[in-house]
Design an enzyme around this catalytic site. Structure first.
Site, PDB file in Angstrom:
ATOM      1  N   PHE A  41      -2.089  -7.223   1.511  1.00 53.64           N
ATOM      2  CA  PHE A  41      -3.492  -6.908   1.821  1.00 53.64           C
ATOM      3  C   PHE A  41      -3.725  -6.421   3.253  1.00 53.64           C
ATOM      4  O   PHE A  41      -4.805  -5.950   3.572  1.00 53.64           O
ATOM      5  CB  PHE A  41      -4.416  -8.102   1.526  1.00 53.64           C
ATOM      6  CG  PHE A  41      -4.496  -8.464   0.077  1.00 53.64           C
ATOM      7  CD1 PHE A  41      -5.267  -7.715  -0.807  1.00 53.64           C
ATOM      8  CD2 PHE A  41      -3.787  -9.558  -0.424  1.00 53.64           C
ATOM      9  CE1 PHE A  41      -5.331  -8.046  -2.154  1.00 53.64           C
ATOM     10  CE2 PHE A  41      -3.849  -9.886  -1.772  1.00 53.64           C
ATOM     11  CZ  PHE A  41      -4.625  -9.130  -2.636  1.00 53.64           C
ATOM     12  N   TYR A  43       0.852  -1.188   0.000  1.00 51.82           N
ATOM     13  CA  TYR A  43       0.000   0.000   0.000  1.00 51.82           C
ATOM     14  C   TYR A  43       0.891   1.243   0.000  1.00 51.82           C
ATOM     15  O   TYR A  43       1.922   1.280   0.667  1.00 51.82           O
ATOM     16  CB  TYR A  43      -0.881   0.026   1.246  1.00 51.82           C
ATOM     17  CG  TYR A  43      -1.924  -1.066   1.299  1.00 51.82           C
ATOM     18  CD1 TYR A  43      -2.901  -1.174   0.310  1.00 51.82           C
ATOM     19  CD2 TYR A  43      -1.963  -1.978   2.346  1.00 51.82           C
ATOM     20  CE1 TYR A  43      -3.871  -2.172   0.366  1.00 51.82           C
ATOM     21  CE2 TYR A  43      -2.935  -2.972   2.417  1.00 51.82           C
ATOM     22  CZ  TYR A  43      -3.877  -3.062   1.421  1.00 51.82           C
ATOM     23  OH  TYR A  43      -4.838  -4.042   1.478  1.00 51.82           O
TER      24      TYR A  43
END
Length: 245
Positions: free
Chosen positions: A97, A86
């Site tokens: 994730f 991210y």
């Protein structure tokens, strides 16, 4: 000689990995030579340059190898292959994730939770921290282990993909069966290219990515979580507790 914090061999070798019992193979044994190869030294210099230029890179250095730190080689039961970390402030923690508690749950993870609820009847968690999965043998590995802030895929093509290919190779070559969950074209291409060249007894499940742009094209309804547990139990292994506390 002064040891630099950006020396990834040093970071890797000094990382506190789960200690395997006697005669078990460790990530240190499997990957130490890989980190000495020219492409990894070039990657190291690239990351040093990013730091010198004041570029913000995620995740923080101590978390770059978090996936390998939390899931020992011999304990891997499932591989979930992400793309890159991210790129938002405070999100990346070295597990695909996953985000720390207190960070807003990203859309793809929200869809993973929806499929978990539909497949196994589990409640939707109120946070996105997936450490519990990693500690049970779910390797949450990204194809690229670092990224610039607010610039997705900014560290693609710098060497990380070669390194994570090697991680997949050593797992694919393992006799003990495991499950590969390949969500999206990128994960499927990366892992299938390696798995197709090796005779193995692993379960390989693929479907579209859980992103809001593709989840309705086959991720929802894939039932990968129950299928994974059915396979593990047939192999005499404990199933994964997919709940997120």
């Amino acid at each position: 000689m002064e040891l630099k914090s950006t020396d990834h061999l040093i970071i890797f070798m000094s990382t506190s990995f789960p200690e395997a019992t006697t005669k078990k193979t460790t990530w240190r044994e499997l990957l130490a030579e890989e980190l000495k190869k020219p492409y990894m030294l070039e990657l190291q210099e690239f990351l040093k340059g990013e730091k010198a230029a004041g570029v913000e890179v995620f995740p923080p250095e101590p978390l770059i190898y978090q996936a390998l730190k939390q899931t020992a080689y011999d304990d891997v039961k499932v591989v979930i292959m992400g793309q890159d970390p991210y790129h938002g402030k405070g999100q990346a923690e070295g597990l695909s994730f996953s985000v720390q508690k207190g960070i807003k749950i990203p859309p793809s993870l929200q869809n993973i939770y929806k499929e978990l609820q539909a497949d196994l009847g589990l409640p939707i968690p109120n946070h996105g921290h997936l450490l519990k999965w990693a500690q049970q043998g779910v390797l949450l590995l990204n194809a690229t282990l670092t990224v610039r802030r607010s610039q997705p895929k900014s560290h693609y093509g710098k060497g990380w993909e070669v390194f994570t290919d090697r991680v997949v190779e050593v797992l694919a070559s393992r006799q003990k069966p495991l499950v590969f969950l390949l969500w999206g074209a990128s994960a499927k291409e990366k892992c299938s290219r390696i798995l197709n060249g090796i005779k193995h007894s692993h379960l390989v499940l693929s479907c579209p990515h859980p992103s809001p742009f593709s989840a309705y094209n086959g991720f929802f309804g894939s039932r990968h979580f129950s299928k994974t547990n059915e396979f593990l139990e047939k192999q005499g292994m404990a199933p994964i507790d997919w709940s997120v506390d």
